[in-house]
Design a protein around this motif. Structure first.
Motif, PDB file in Angstrom:
ATOM      1  N   ARG A  51       1.858  17.207  26.001  1.00  0.00           N
ATOM      2  CA  ARG A  51       2.679  16.236  26.720  1.00  0.00           C
ATOM      3  C   ARG A  51       3.921  15.950  25.875  1.00  0.00           C
ATOM      4  O   ARG A  51       3.806  15.653  24.678  1.00  0.00           O
ATOM      5  N   VAL A  52       5.095  16.045  26.491  1.00  0.00           N
ATOM      6  CA  VAL A  52       6.332  15.942  25.728  1.00  0.00           C
ATOM      7  C   VAL A  52       7.341  15.030  26.427  1.00  0.00           C
ATOM      8  O   VAL A  52       7.303  14.840  27.640  1.00  0.00           O
ATOM      9  N   THR A  53       8.234  14.472  25.616  1.00  0.00           N
ATOM     10  CA  THR A  53       9.449  13.863  26.132  1.00  0.00           C
ATOM     11  C   THR A  53      10.589  14.806  25.808  1.00  0.00           C
ATOM     12  O   THR A  53      10.576  15.482  24.767  1.00  0.00           O
ATOM     13  N   MET A  54      11.559  14.882  26.693  1.00  0.00           N
ATOM     14  CA  MET A  54      12.606  15.889  26.573  1.00  0.00           C
ATOM     15  C   MET A  54      13.939  15.261  26.179  1.00  0.00           C
ATOM     16  O   MET A  54      14.390  14.313  26.812  1.00  0.00           O
ATOM     17  N   GLU A  55      14.557  15.801  25.147  1.00  0.00           N
ATOM     18  CA  GLU A  55      15.922  15.421  24.799  1.00  0.00           C
ATOM     19  C   GLU A  55      16.855  16.342  25.579  1.00  0.00           C
ATOM     20  O   GLU A  55      16.899  17.547  25.314  1.00  0.00           O
ATOM     21  N   PRO A  56      17.631  15.801  26.522  1.00  0.00           N
ATOM     22  CA  PRO A  56      18.239  16.647  27.552  1.00  0.00           C
ATOM     23  C   PRO A  56      19.606  17.224  27.240  1.00  0.00           C
ATOM     24  O   PRO A  56      20.326  17.643  28.144  1.00  0.00           O
ATOM     25  N   GLY A  57      20.003  17.266  25.967  1.00  0.00           N
ATOM     26  CA  GLY A  57      21.302  17.831  25.640  1.00  0.00           C
ATOM     27  C   GLY A  57      21.180  18.907  24.578  1.00  0.00           C
ATOM     28  O   GLY A  57      20.621  18.661  23.502  1.00  0.00           O
ATOM     29  N   GLU A  58      21.681  20.095  24.858  1.00  0.00           N
ATOM     30  CA  GLU A  58      21.594  21.191  23.895  1.00  0.00           C
ATOM     31  C   GLU A  58      22.959  21.458  23.281  1.00  0.00           C
ATOM     32  O   GLU A  58      23.889  21.902  23.949  1.00  0.00           O
ATOM     33  N   PRO A  59      23.121  21.177  21.969  1.00  0.00           N
ATOM     34  CA  PRO A  59      24.400  21.428  21.298  1.00  0.00           C
ATOM     35  C   PRO A  59      24.522  22.893  20.886  1.00  0.00           C
ATOM     36  O   PRO A  59      23.549  23.653  20.955  1.00  0.00           O
ATOM     37  N   CYS A  60      25.700  23.285  20.403  1.00  0.00           N
ATOM     38  CA  CYS A  60      25.891  24.680  19.993  1.00  0.00           C
ATOM     39  C   CYS A  60      25.192  24.980  18.683  1.00  0.00           C
ATOM     40  O   CYS A  60      24.850  26.119  18.415  1.00  0.00           O
ATOM     41  N   ARG A  61      24.998  23.961  17.833  1.00  0.00           N
ATOM     42  CA  ARG A  61      24.331  24.048  16.534  1.00  0.00           C
ATOM     43  C   ARG A  61      25.182  24.730  15.455  1.00  0.00           C
ATOM     44  O   ARG A  61      24.749  24.857  14.321  1.00  0.00           O
ATOM     45  N   ARG A  62      26.383  25.178  15.772  1.00  0.00           N
ATOM     46  CA  ARG A  62      27.186  25.959  14.830  1.00  0.00           C
ATOM     47  C   ARG A  62      28.488  25.287  14.411  1.00  0.00           C
ATOM     48  O   ARG A  62      29.051  25.639  13.380  1.00  0.00           O
ATOM     49  N   ASP A  96      31.308  22.198  13.311  1.00  0.00           N
ATOM     50  CA  ASP A  96      31.316  21.267  12.182  1.00  0.00           C
ATOM     51  C   ASP A  96      30.536  19.985  12.483  1.00  0.00           C
ATOM     52  O   ASP A  96      29.822  19.469  11.614  1.00  0.00           O
ATOM     53  N   VAL A  97      30.688  19.433  13.697  1.00  0.00           N
ATOM     54  CA  VAL A  97      29.986  18.175  13.985  1.00  0.00           C
ATOM     55  C   VAL A  97      28.485  18.386  14.073  1.00  0.00           C
ATOM     56  O   VAL A  97      27.700  17.507  13.687  1.00  0.00           O
ATOM     57  N   CYS A  98      28.056  19.531  14.557  1.00  0.00           N
ATOM     58  CA  CYS A  98      26.620  19.825  14.571  1.00  0.00           C
ATOM     59  C   CYS A  98      26.087  19.936  13.146  1.00  0.00           C
ATOM     60  O   CYS A  98      25.021  19.395  12.827  1.00  0.00           O
ATOM     61  N   LYS A  99      26.829  20.613  12.292  1.00  0.00           N
ATOM     62  CA  LYS A  99      26.393  20.776  10.910  1.00  0.00           C
ATOM     63  C   LYS A  99      26.418  19.451  10.142  1.00  0.00           C
ATOM     64  O   LYS A  99      25.715  19.298   9.133  1.00  0.00           O
ATOM     65  N   ALA A 100      27.207  18.507  10.645  1.00  0.00           N
ATOM     66  CA  ALA A 100      27.275  17.182  10.012  1.00  0.00           C
ATOM     67  C   ALA A 100      26.216  16.235  10.555  1.00  0.00           C
ATOM     68  O   ALA A 100      26.250  15.035  10.277  1.00  0.00           O
ATOM     69  N   ARG A 101      25.284  16.746  11.348  1.00  0.00           N
ATOM     70  CA  ARG A 101      24.173  15.974  11.917  1.00  0.00           C
ATOM     71  C   ARG A 101      24.647  14.953  12.953  1.00  0.00           C
ATOM     72  O   ARG A 101      23.973  13.979  13.231  1.00  0.00           O
ATOM     73  N   LEU A 143      28.213  14.793  19.345  1.00  0.00           N
ATOM     74  CA  LEU A 143      29.653  14.930  19.549  1.00  0.00           C
ATOM     75  C   LEU A 143      30.080  16.381  19.731  1.00  0.00           C
ATOM     76  O   LEU A 143      31.280  16.665  19.809  1.00  0.00           O
ATOM     77  N   CYS A 144      29.129  17.281  19.815  1.00  0.00           N
ATOM     78  CA  CYS A 144      29.428  18.713  19.942  1.00  0.00           C
ATOM     79  C   CYS A 144      30.292  18.968  21.189  1.00  0.00           C
ATOM     80  O   CYS A 144      29.913  18.588  22.299  1.00  0.00           O
ATOM     81  N   PRO A 145      31.448  19.614  21.033  1.00  0.00           N
ATOM     82  CA  PRO A 145      32.312  19.866  22.194  1.00  0.00           C
ATOM     83  C   PRO A 145      31.711  20.846  23.185  1.00  0.00           C
ATOM     84  O   PRO A 145      32.143  20.898  24.343  1.00  0.00           O
ATOM     85  N   PHE A 173      27.679   7.051  21.095  1.00  0.00           N
ATOM     86  CA  PHE A 173      27.569   7.978  22.219  1.00  0.00           C
ATOM     87  C   PHE A 173      26.239   8.719  22.157  1.00  0.00           C
ATOM     88  O   PHE A 173      25.955   9.423  21.189  1.00  0.00           O
ATOM     89  N   ARG A 174      25.433   8.494  23.180  1.00  0.00           N
ATOM     90  CA  ARG A 174      24.129   9.159  23.301  1.00  0.00           C
ATOM     91  C   ARG A 174      23.284   8.918  22.059  1.00  0.00           C
ATOM     92  O   ARG A 174      22.999   7.790  21.689  1.00  0.00           O
ATOM     93  N   TYR A 175      22.860  10.001  21.377  1.00  0.00           N
ATOM     94  CA  TYR A 175      21.947   9.873  20.243  1.00  0.00           C
ATOM     95  C   TYR A 175      22.133  11.084  19.349  1.00  0.00           C
ATOM     96  O   TYR A 175      22.646  12.126  19.763  1.00  0.00           O
ATOM     97  N   ALA A 176      21.728  10.930  18.096  1.00  0.00           N
ATOM     98  CA  ALA A 176      21.919  12.007  17.120  1.00  0.00           C
ATOM     99  C   ALA A 176      20.653  12.170  16.295  1.00  0.00           C
ATOM    100  O   ALA A 176      19.575  11.694  16.669  1.00  0.00           O
ATOM    101  N   THR A 177      20.791  12.810  15.155  1.00  0.00           N
ATOM    102  CA  THR A 177      19.644  13.182  14.328  1.00  0.00           C
ATOM    103  C   THR A 177      18.761  11.974  14.003  1.00  0.00           C
ATOM    104  O   THR A 177      19.229  10.967  13.492  1.00  0.00           O
TER     105      THR A 177
END
Length: 346
Positions: free
Chosen positions: A85-96, A98-103, A107-109, A290-294
């Motif tokens: 049973r899971v809850t889903m975080e509904p946004g998939e960032p690029c992961r690559r 600068d903002v993704c790498k900064a956790r 804010l991933c464009p 904005f939304r949620y982060a790490t």
């Protein structure tokens, strides 16, 4: 196949059978959606067809606050198994980037966020996500509670942006779900024993220690009365706006003590006016949220599991999937706080 609830065009909704989503990657997970909450953004897209620069230009599946049961996993998935049973975080960032790498991946464009044009949402029989965006629910939490993790994570993010500390006085503007949850998180996330303000009678029952209804006077007078009635002395330590209303934003700036922190979470008009002089002369810390982060989703689950936040109290109705349009009408009419839509039955 995959019965989905689709926004066809402004104020036009329909159920539609779509292909079952297939796993794209060995780390993907297919989820049988069991509960979805409608969100204010869903209602706004339904009413207006756009939010800011996001415009609905083709039929779009709604929904992004969901929980479910794992039906299929990719070959390299190690943290989940079929039946979890899971809850889903509904946004998939690029992961690559600068903002993704900064956790700060929120804010991933290149963020692909459910039910934000052009991406389909979770209000369907099946949905899929990478495994790290599916969080296994503790045995103590129900799937209904799992659907509440998303809005709770928004509140967690806003409160963390404010750096709420023990004993802090926190003023929350807006008595919708996010404002109410900001009250609850402010009291729980840092062991805060200070004041937490929101509007309406339910807010007092749910988490706030008092409420405040502004009068038909200037924002300076409203801020002063708010401070006096709640013994804020030189002002509040933190103000969080979850309303987006210009009058609340102005009042929030004026109710803060020198050196206080203001966090904007509510979205209203694209542009508003407020006292930049007060920001300067009181040397305020002004932030957006904005939304949620790490870490926000994990902390939200912990707050629910330890019963420090009882978000299920916000649910005022549960409807069947075939009655999903009723849930959206309730949202438009502001009838209730949170409505859960049950998953598609076999």
């Amino acid at each position: 196949m995959n019965l989905s609830f689709v926004l066809e065009k402004v104020q036009s909704l329909r159920s539609e059978d779509r292909p079952i989503p297939q796993l794209r990657d060995d780390h993907d997970v297919q989820v049988r959606v069991k509960f979805t909450e409608f969100c204010g953004s869903d209602v706004h897209y339904w009413n207006c067809g756009e939010i800011g620069h996001f415009k609905v230009q083709q039929p779009m599946v709604l929904g992004h606050e969901s929980s479910g049961i794992v039906e299929q996993i990719g070959a390299k998935v190690t943290t989940l198994k079929v039946g979890d049973r899971v809850t889903m975080e509904p946004g998939e960032p690029c992961r690559r980037c600068d903002v993704c790498k900064a956790r700060t991946y929120n804010l991933c464009p290149a963020m692909a966020f459910a039910a934000t044009p052009p991406y389909d949402g979770t209000l369907a029989k099946y949905y899929f996500l990478p495994e790290d965006l599916c969080y296994k629910l503790p045995d103590s939490l129900s799937l209904e509670q799992g659907a509440l993790v998303e809005p709770l994570s928004v509140a967690v993010h806003l409160v963390r942006q404010a750096n709420v500390s023990p004993g802090a006085s926190v003023v929350v503007f807006g008595a919708g779900p996010v404002g109410l949850l900001c009250c609850a998180v402010s009291k729980a996330i840092r062991g805060c024993e200070g004041d937490c303000r929101a509007g309406l009678e339910f807010a007092r029952k749910f988490a706030a220690t008092s409420s405040f209804l502004p009068g038909n006077v200037s924002v300076h007078d409203n801020a002063a009365r708010l401070g006096v009635e709640n013994e804020l002395g030189n002002g509040a330590d933190v103000a969080i706006d979850a309303s987006g209303a210009e009058v609340s934003i102005k009042t929030g700036i004026h109710v803060l003590r020198p050196g206080g922190t203001y966090v904007q979470g509510g979205m209203g008009r694209d542009e508003v006016s407020f006292s930049i002089t007060a920001v300067c002369t009181k040397q305020l810390n002004v932030k957006g949220g904005f939304r949620y982060a790490t870490g926000d989703y994990k902390l939200a689950i912990e707050l629910l599991a330890t019963q420090k936040v009882k978000a299920l109290d916000l649910v005022t109705d549960i409807v069947k999937f075939e009655d999903a349009q009723r849930a959206f009408q309730q949202g438009k009419d502001r009838n209730g706080i949170k409505t859960l839509i049950a998953g598609v039955e076999d």
